[in-house]
Motif scaffolding. Structure first.
Motif, mmCIF file in Angstrom:
data_model
loop_
_atom_site.group_PDB
_atom_site.id
_atom_site.type_symbol
_atom_site.label_atom_id
_atom_site.label_comp_id
_atom_site.label_asym_id
_atom_site.label_seq_id
_atom_site.Cartn_x
_atom_site.Cartn_y
_atom_site.Cartn_z
ATOM 1 N N GLY A 1 9.170 0.603 0.647
ATOM 2 C CA GLY A 1 8.875 -0.930 0.996
ATOM 3 C C GLY A 1 8.471 -0.687 2.672
ATOM 4 O O GLY A 1 7.660 -1.448 3.276
ATOM 5 N N ARG B 1 4.714 -3.126 -7.072
ATOM 6 C CA ARG B 1 5.386 -3.823 -7.994
ATOM 7 C C ARG B 1 4.658 -3.330 -9.456
ATOM 8 O O ARG B 1 5.579 -3.305 -10.454
ATOM 9 C CB ARG B 1 5.593 -5.351 -8.090
ATOM 10 C CG ARG B 1 5.887 -6.239 -9.024
ATOM 11 C CD ARG B 1 7.446 -5.816 -9.296
ATOM 12 N NE ARG B 1 7.998 -6.375 -10.491
ATOM 13 C CZ ARG B 1 8.776 -6.006 -11.503
ATOM 14 N NH1 ARG B 1 9.340 -4.712 -10.858
ATOM 15 N NH2 ARG B 1 9.130 -6.456 -12.458
ATOM 16 N N GLY C 1 10.313 -7.279 -4.748
ATOM 17 C CA GLY C 1 8.898 -7.376 -4.218
ATOM 18 C C GLY C 1 8.861 -8.727 -3.577
ATOM 19 O O GLY C 1 8.030 -8.757 -2.705
ATOM 20 N N THR D 1 2.452 -4.497 -1.629
ATOM 21 C CA THR D 1 3.600 -4.706 -2.383
ATOM 22 C C THR D 1 3.355 -5.035 -3.657
ATOM 23 O O THR D 1 3.980 -4.506 -4.578
ATOM 24 C CB THR D 1 4.297 -6.229 -1.525
ATOM 25 O OG1 THR D 1 4.674 -5.760 -0.354
ATOM 26 C CG2 THR D 1 5.461 -6.775 -2.334
ATOM 27 N N LEU E 1 9.983 -8.306 -0.076
ATOM 28 C CA LEU E 1 9.252 -7.540 0.968
ATOM 29 C C LEU E 1 7.979 -8.126 1.036
ATOM 30 O O LEU E 1 7.431 -8.119 2.468
ATOM 31 C CB LEU E 1 9.075 -6.261 -0.048
ATOM 32 C CG LEU E 1 8.027 -5.178 0.517
ATOM 33 C CD1 LEU E 1 8.906 -4.660 1.968
ATOM 34 C CD2 LEU E 1 7.636 -3.727 -0.257
ATOM 35 N N VAL E 2 7.268 -8.958 0.218
ATOM 36 C CA VAL E 2 5.914 -9.647 0.495
ATOM 37 C C VAL E 2 6.034 -10.690 1.541
ATOM 38 O O VAL E 2 5.285 -11.107 2.363
ATOM 39 C CB VAL E 2 5.244 -10.165 -0.692
ATOM 40 C CG1 VAL E 2 5.949 -11.345 -1.342
ATOM 41 C CG2 VAL E 2 3.824 -10.354 -0.538
ATOM 42 N N CYS F 1 9.446 -1.191 -7.372
ATOM 43 C CA CYS F 1 10.485 -2.258 -6.861
ATOM 44 C C CYS F 1 10.727 -3.259 -7.943
ATOM 45 O O CYS F 1 9.847 -3.287 -8.727
ATOM 46 C CB CYS F 1 9.905 -2.681 -5.391
ATOM 47 S SG CYS F 1 8.522 -3.813 -5.787
ATOM 48 N N VAL G 1 15.563 -3.696 0.130
ATOM 49 C CA VAL G 1 14.387 -3.304 -0.446
ATOM 50 C C VAL G 1 14.234 -1.812 -0.538
ATOM 51 O O VAL G 1 14.906 -1.129 0.394
ATOM 52 C CB VAL G 1 13.057 -3.741 0.071
ATOM 53 C CG1 VAL G 1 13.246 -5.448 0.240
ATOM 54 C CG2 VAL G 1 13.194 -3.290 1.811
ATOM 55 N N ALA H 1 4.910 -0.469 3.252
ATOM 56 C CA ALA H 1 4.132 -1.909 3.339
ATOM 57 C C ALA H 1 4.404 -2.646 4.513
ATOM 58 O O ALA H 1 3.227 -3.247 4.992
ATOM 59 C CB ALA H 1 4.654 -2.839 2.010
#
Length: 414
Positions: A87, A110, A120, A106, A123-124, A115, A83, A90
């Motif tokens: 990120g 996006r 994304g 996140t 990451l989330v 990202c 990522v 986040a």
């Protein structure tokens, strides 16, 4: 064929809505009490805890500070988690402040094309975590009456979270899009690169600070109102399902999976409640008649799973983006399993005398408290956030320096 399937799905949604409406009328008293409890949780705990961090996150992004941090953290985040460095902000905010701020940041990354879609989704899936003060203050102290258990819960939660994040680096579907900049640190001076990113982001935003502050407060309050609605809704739905007796149907199914592991049946109700909302599920687990070790393992899994209430909040936070929720749901299941296993291993490794802790738990009378005042809670969360970001930046700079030395040495000997 697809049209017929869509029609059936629409009809099913309509039937569910009608069923819930009728249930609300029949069990109106229970629904009202559940709504009041949900409102209390949101107003007394969630709103004051998250509002400052939501506002700060918006301001930092508008000023370009997040882009500055992202450039510094690129050498750490890209190789390990696949990522972008941005990120890490986040992840850090999620670790310090809890659900669902990691998902909110996140979604914003996006929308601003910082990202890719898949980045994304990665990451989330691991930036959205419980905050340490909830696990230590509300769960370990408020529910179990044992601060020592807070360390175990927090360690298990974050270790398993990082494991999930590392596993998701291999998540790379064929639909991976290439519309976002794959920023790599190519300049020798990483600080120069970071400052360039800050200036570029600030020029791109270009809002006066007064407008930026007002927009940040407005968006943060609106987001928290949405979160409050989800908390109240799922509090009511959980109570209605219990009143109707649907939980009894789920009991036999969950008992089938628990039996091989030797868990007691008294943990089934906490698991069912935890499927929807983590606070109630954790509280019920602490009040069950099961051995304390089993209570802690199940509670750890519930916190990592986070509940449908949080899942709905995450869906709202990434609304308007192309981030898909299937990887997120998969990661929640994986996180719950890993957290439970890690908790079991930590309990064995630390060799706590759980029998001596049971007597303290019985004196709680079922009360849930955060044990910390607002300012103390805010200061500790802020300190944890600053410490975490500073540590990540330091580690990232060390990795960058080592890479530069390796490259220079390679060219020197060749």
């Amino acid at each position: 064929m697809e049209t017929e399937l869509n029609k059936k799905i629409i009809n099913l949604k309509a039937l569910i809505a009608i069923f819930v409406t009728i249930s609300l009328v029949i069990y109106s008293e229970q629904a009202f009490e559940a709504a009041v409890n949900g409102l209390h949780t949101w107003w007394e705990i969630v709103f004051p805890a998250l509002l400052p961090f939501f506002i700060i996150a918006e301001i930092l992004m508008g000023l370009g500070v997040v882009h500055f941090i992202g450039a510094l953290l690129e050498p750490l985040m890209r190789p390990i988690f696949k990522v972008p460095g941005i990120g890490a902000f986040a992840v850090a905010m999620g670790l310090a402040s809890g659900y669902p701020i990691g998902a909110k940041i996140t979604g914003k990354l996006r929308r601003e094309k910082l990202c890719t879609q898949v980045e994304g989704e990665r990451l989330v899936s691991f930036a959205n975590t419980a905050d340490p003060l909830f696990m230590v203050g509300a769960v370990a102290i408020g529910m179990f009456g044992q601060p020592k258990l807070g360390l175990i819960l927090a360690l298990a939660h974050y270790i398993s979270c990082l494991m999930v994040g590392f596993i998701l680096r291999f998540y790379n579907p064929k639909t991976d899009n290439k519309d976002a900049v794959q920023s790599q640190i190519t300049e020798t001076n990483i600080l120069k690169k970071a400052f360039n990113e800050l200036y570029k982001a600030r020029r791109s935003d270009n809002r006066p600070f007064g407008q930026l502050l007002g927009d940040s407060i407005r968006e943060s309050v609106n987001t928290l109102l949405l979160i409050g609605g989800f908390i109240i809704l799922f509090s009511v739905l959980t109570e209605i399902l219990t009143s109707i007796g649907i939980t009894n149907i789920l009991t036999s199914l969950i008992a089938f999976f628990l039996r091989p592991f030797g868990f007691e049946k008294s943990l089934i109700l906490p698991i069912i409640s935890g499927l929807f909302e983590i606070t109630n599920g954790s509280h019920l687990a602490s009040q069950s008649s099961a051995p304390l070790g089993q209570q802690i393992i199940i509670t750890s899994g519930i916190i990592a799973w986070s509940g449908f209430s949080v899942h709905a909040q995450v869906a709202a936070m990434v609304e308007g983006t192309d981030i898909r929720l299937k990887p997120y749901i998969f990661s929640r299941i994986l996180h719950g399993i890993f957290a439970s296993i890690t908790t079991f291993l930590l309990l064995k490794r630390l060799n706590l005398n759980l029998e001596n802790l049971v007597t303290d738990v019985t004196n709680l009378h079922g009360e849930i408290t955060l044990t910390l005042g607002y300012w103390e809670r805010f200061s500790q969360m802020s300190f944890f956030l600053i410490l975490l970001l500073s540590s990540l930046i330091l580690l990232s700079l060390i990795i960058h320096i080592i890479k530069r030395i390796t490259i220079i040495s390679f060219h020197h000997f060749n």
